[in-house]
Design a protein around this motif. Structure first.
Motif, PDB file in Angstrom:
ATOM      1  N   HIS A  61     -11.325   1.659   2.895  1.00 51.36           N
ATOM      2  CA  HIS A  61     -12.225   2.601   3.569  1.00 51.36           C
ATOM      3  C   HIS A  61     -13.292   3.185   2.635  1.00 51.36           C
ATOM      4  N   ILE A  62     -13.729   2.388   1.677  1.00 49.49           N
ATOM      5  CA  ILE A  62     -14.721   2.764   0.657  1.00 49.49           C
ATOM      6  C   ILE A  62     -14.453   4.152   0.056  1.00 49.49           C
ATOM      7  N   ALA A  63     -13.148   4.518   0.003  1.00 52.52           N
ATOM      8  CA  ALA A  63     -12.701   5.795  -0.579  1.00 52.52           C
ATOM      9  C   ALA A  63     -13.129   7.015   0.232  1.00 52.52           C
ATOM     10  N   LYS A  64     -13.351   6.817   1.517  1.00 48.49           N
ATOM     11  CA  LYS A  64     -13.553   7.920   2.453  1.00 48.49           C
ATOM     12  C   LYS A  64     -14.594   8.955   2.000  1.00 48.49           C
ATOM     13  N   PRO A  65     -15.823   8.550   1.814  1.00 45.22           N
ATOM     14  CA  PRO A  65     -16.873   9.502   1.410  1.00 45.22           C
ATOM     15  C   PRO A  65     -17.182  10.480   2.543  1.00 45.22           C
ATOM     16  N   PRO A  66     -17.816  11.603   2.230  1.00 47.56           N
ATOM     17  CA  PRO A  66     -18.122  12.625   3.247  1.00 47.56           C
ATOM     18  C   PRO A  66     -19.336  12.252   4.089  1.00 47.56           C
ATOM     19  N   ILE A  67     -19.184  11.245   4.921  1.00 50.21           N
ATOM     20  CA  ILE A  67     -20.305  10.744   5.722  1.00 50.21           C
ATOM     21  C   ILE A  67     -20.803  11.809   6.686  1.00 50.21           C
ATOM     22  N   ARG A  68     -19.896  12.599   7.195  1.00 47.73           N
ATOM     23  CA  ARG A  68     -20.302  13.627   8.168  1.00 47.73           C
ATOM     24  C   ARG A  68     -21.322  14.587   7.576  1.00 47.73           C
TER      25      ARG A  68
ATOM     26  N   ARG B   1       0.838  -1.191   0.000  1.00 47.99           N
ATOM     27  CA  ARG B   1       0.000   0.000   0.000  1.00 47.99           C
ATOM     28  C   ARG B   1       0.870   1.238   0.000  1.00 47.99           C
ATOM     29  N   HIS B   2       0.414   2.264  -0.687  1.00 43.76           N
ATOM     30  CA  HIS B   2       0.996   3.600  -0.606  1.00 43.76           C
ATOM     31  C   HIS B   2      -0.124   4.539  -0.172  1.00 43.76           C
ATOM     32  N   ILE B   3       0.183   5.465   0.729  1.00 47.92           N
ATOM     33  CA  ILE B   3      -0.838   6.384   1.234  1.00 47.92           C
ATOM     34  C   ILE B   3      -1.083   7.464   0.178  1.00 47.92           C
ATOM     35  N   ALA B   4      -1.796   7.063  -0.862  1.00 44.86           N
ATOM     36  CA  ALA B   4      -2.017   7.959  -1.995  1.00 44.86           C
ATOM     37  C   ALA B   4      -2.874   9.159  -1.623  1.00 44.86           C
ATOM     38  N   GLN B   5      -3.676   9.045  -0.560  1.00 43.58           N
ATOM     39  CA  GLN B   5      -4.514  10.172  -0.160  1.00 43.58           C
ATOM     40  C   GLN B   5      -3.683  11.394   0.220  1.00 43.58           C
ATOM     41  N   ALA B   6      -2.418  11.173   0.565  1.00 45.45           N
ATOM     42  CA  ALA B   6      -1.535  12.284   0.941  1.00 45.45           C
ATOM     43  C   ALA B   6      -0.756  12.835  -0.244  1.00 45.45           C
ATOM     44  N   GLU B   7      -0.991  12.289  -1.419  1.00 43.53           N
ATOM     45  CA  GLU B   7      -0.263  12.672  -2.627  1.00 43.53           C
ATOM     46  C   GLU B   7      -1.135  13.534  -3.541  1.00 43.53           C
ATOM     47  N   PRO B   8      -0.534  14.164  -4.553  1.00 40.35           N
ATOM     48  CA  PRO B   8      -1.330  14.894  -5.544  1.00 40.35           C
ATOM     49  C   PRO B   8      -2.368  13.997  -6.201  1.00 40.35           C
ATOM     50  N   ASP B   9      -3.430  14.590  -6.708  1.00 39.35           N
ATOM     51  CA  ASP B   9      -4.542  13.811  -7.260  1.00 39.35           C
ATOM     52  C   ASP B   9      -4.131  12.900  -8.400  1.00 39.35           C
ATOM     53  N   ASP B  10      -3.059  13.250  -9.130  1.00 37.96           N
ATOM     54  CA  ASP B  10      -2.651  12.434 -10.277  1.00 37.96           C
ATOM     55  C   ASP B  10      -1.544  11.447  -9.929  1.00 37.96           C
TER      56      ASP B  10
ATOM     57  N   TYR C 220      -8.955   9.510  -1.540  1.00 37.93           N
ATOM     58  CA  TYR C 220     -10.147  10.317  -1.282  1.00 37.93           C
ATOM     59  C   TYR C 220     -11.039  10.275  -2.531  1.00 37.93           C
ATOM     60  N   PRO C 221     -12.291  10.698  -2.417  1.00 26.94           N
ATOM     61  CA  PRO C 221     -13.177  10.662  -3.583  1.00 26.94           C
ATOM     62  C   PRO C 221     -12.633  11.401  -4.802  1.00 26.94           C
ATOM     63  N   ASN C 222     -11.942  12.515  -4.577  1.00 25.30           N
ATOM     64  CA  ASN C 222     -11.425  13.279  -5.719  1.00 25.30           C
ATOM     65  C   ASN C 222     -10.267  12.572  -6.420  1.00 25.30           C
ATOM     66  N   GLN C 223      -9.791  11.455  -5.872  1.00 24.23           N
ATOM     67  CA  GLN C 223      -8.719  10.683  -6.505  1.00 24.23           C
ATOM     68  C   GLN C 223      -9.243   9.406  -7.164  1.00 24.23           C
ATOM     69  N   LEU C 224     -10.547   9.212  -7.153  1.00 29.39           N
ATOM     70  CA  LEU C 224     -11.103   7.985  -7.722  1.00 29.39           C
ATOM     71  C   LEU C 224     -10.920   7.908  -9.237  1.00 29.39           C
TER      72      LEU C 224
ATOM     73  N   GLU D 288     -22.786  12.171  -3.817  1.00 33.76           N
ATOM     74  CA  GLU D 288     -22.171  12.421  -5.126  1.00 33.76           C
ATOM     75  C   GLU D 288     -21.074  13.478  -5.030  1.00 33.76           C
ATOM     76  N   PRO D 289     -20.047  13.324  -5.874  1.00 31.62           N
ATOM     77  CA  PRO D 289     -19.872  12.347  -6.975  1.00 31.62           C
ATOM     78  C   PRO D 289     -19.274  11.010  -6.535  1.00 31.62           C
ATOM     79  N   TRP D 290     -19.051  10.845  -5.224  1.00 27.04           N
ATOM     80  CA  TRP D 290     -18.435   9.606  -4.723  1.00 27.04           C
ATOM     81  C   TRP D 290     -19.167   8.369  -5.231  1.00 27.04           C
TER      82      TRP D 290
END
Length: 298
Positions: free
Chosen positions: A162-169, A104-113, A139-143, A174-176
């Motif tokens: 983590h099901i791509a960490k949707p904004p449950i709060r 695994r790489h913690i891609a959520q901490a990286e640029p979107d691309d 994160y959803p914006n990296q899907l 959408e768009p998740w």
């Protein structure tokens, strides 16, 4: 066999573990197998998958050493730098550890691309040669980038953490939801029903908060491609181990016995090619090749 497909161990280091903020101070301490095993036993779990939390090969060795000492750690998802030119050599070194099952790489901490860069795409392409899976932490914006990467490697096994960490709060879907359905249409990816409570309001969440998101996940992936993960001890900022498990058990209360066995163990055993699954269907040919390579006989 009941398996927790996603949890962590660490010896807390305030210099290294800066991601554990003041808000998360409850988990600013060591969490080791001696702490998890009682939780597993109390909740009827037989084993777990230990997943990296630090981006270092030392972390990978730390987890693999723990797995050698504690048989209930059935597999390890470690970290290697996918971007280095000597990646094959690094993977050869780790191939001697039978319990390394993924990267695994913690891609959520990286640029979107990040997942679409040439080095990462090439690195992920090597994982299959060692029968290693790849955990997608986004994160959803990296899907969109995740979909692109999965399309580049149709024979590589991927799992969405983590099901791509949707904004449950906030309760937004959408768009998740659309992107998760699109990703799930690729047959070589599974999903971890994990990390939900930390995306909700930590103080006032209710099980009903998660239903719309789990509905999307199970509709998109189907019950044979979803696996339960506690995300312990990160989950402790919002819920106990038992509470996290109960959320999934209550949601899945109408599942068939076969679907429940899959969600709480069999799906993870098959995806990560764990020993229980190997006993049922024999070792994968790639796993055998990987062992021969590690022994210098291939």
């Amino acid at each position: 066999m009941r398996i927790d497909a996603h949890q962590h161990f660490w010896q807390y280091d305030p210099v290294r573990d800066t991601w554990i903020t003041d808000e998360m101070r409850r988990i600013r301490q060591d969490f080791l197998p001696r702490d998890l095993r009682p939780e597993l036993e109390r909740n009827g779990m037989d084993g777990c998958i230990a997943v990296q939390a630090d981006q270092s090969e030392d972390e990978t060795r730390f987890l693999l050493d723990l797995a050698q000492q504690h048989p209930f750690i059935l597999g390890v998802v470690g970290w290697v730098d996918l971007r280095v030119s000597n990646l094959a050599t690094c993977l050869e070194e780790f191939a001697s550890y039978d319990r390394l099952c993924g990267v695994r790489h913690i891609a959520q901490a990286e640029p979107d691309d990040f997942l679409t860069t040439d080095e990462v795409v090439e690195g992920v392409g090597l994982l299959g040669e060692f029968d290693l899976t790849f955990d997608l932490l986004v994160y959803p914006n990296q899907l969109d980038a995740a979909i692109w990467l999965v399309d580049r490697h149709p024979h590589q096994r991927f799992v969405l953490d983590h099901i791509a960490k949707p904004p449950i709060r906030s309760g937004e879907l959408e768009p998740w939801a659309t992107l998760v359905r699109e990703l799930a249409s690729r047959p070589n990816i599974c999903c971890k029903a994990s990390g939900l409570v930390t995306e909700a309001d930590w103080d006032v969440w209710q099980p009903a908060d998660f239903k719309p998101y789990l509905d999307v996940v199970f509709s998109a992936f189907g019950p044979r491609r979803v696996m339960f993960g506690s995300d312990w001890p990160v989950c402790l900022v919002a819920a106990s181990y038992h509470q996290v498990l109960r959320v999934m058990e209550e949601y899945a209360s109408d599942f068939s016995e076969t679907e429940l066995e899959g969600l709480f163990g069999d799906n993870a055993a098959l995806f990560y090619d764990l020993e229980p699954a190997r006993r049922q269907r024999g070792r994968r040919s790639q796993r055998s090749r990987r062992s021969r390579r590690a022994e210098g006989t291939d």
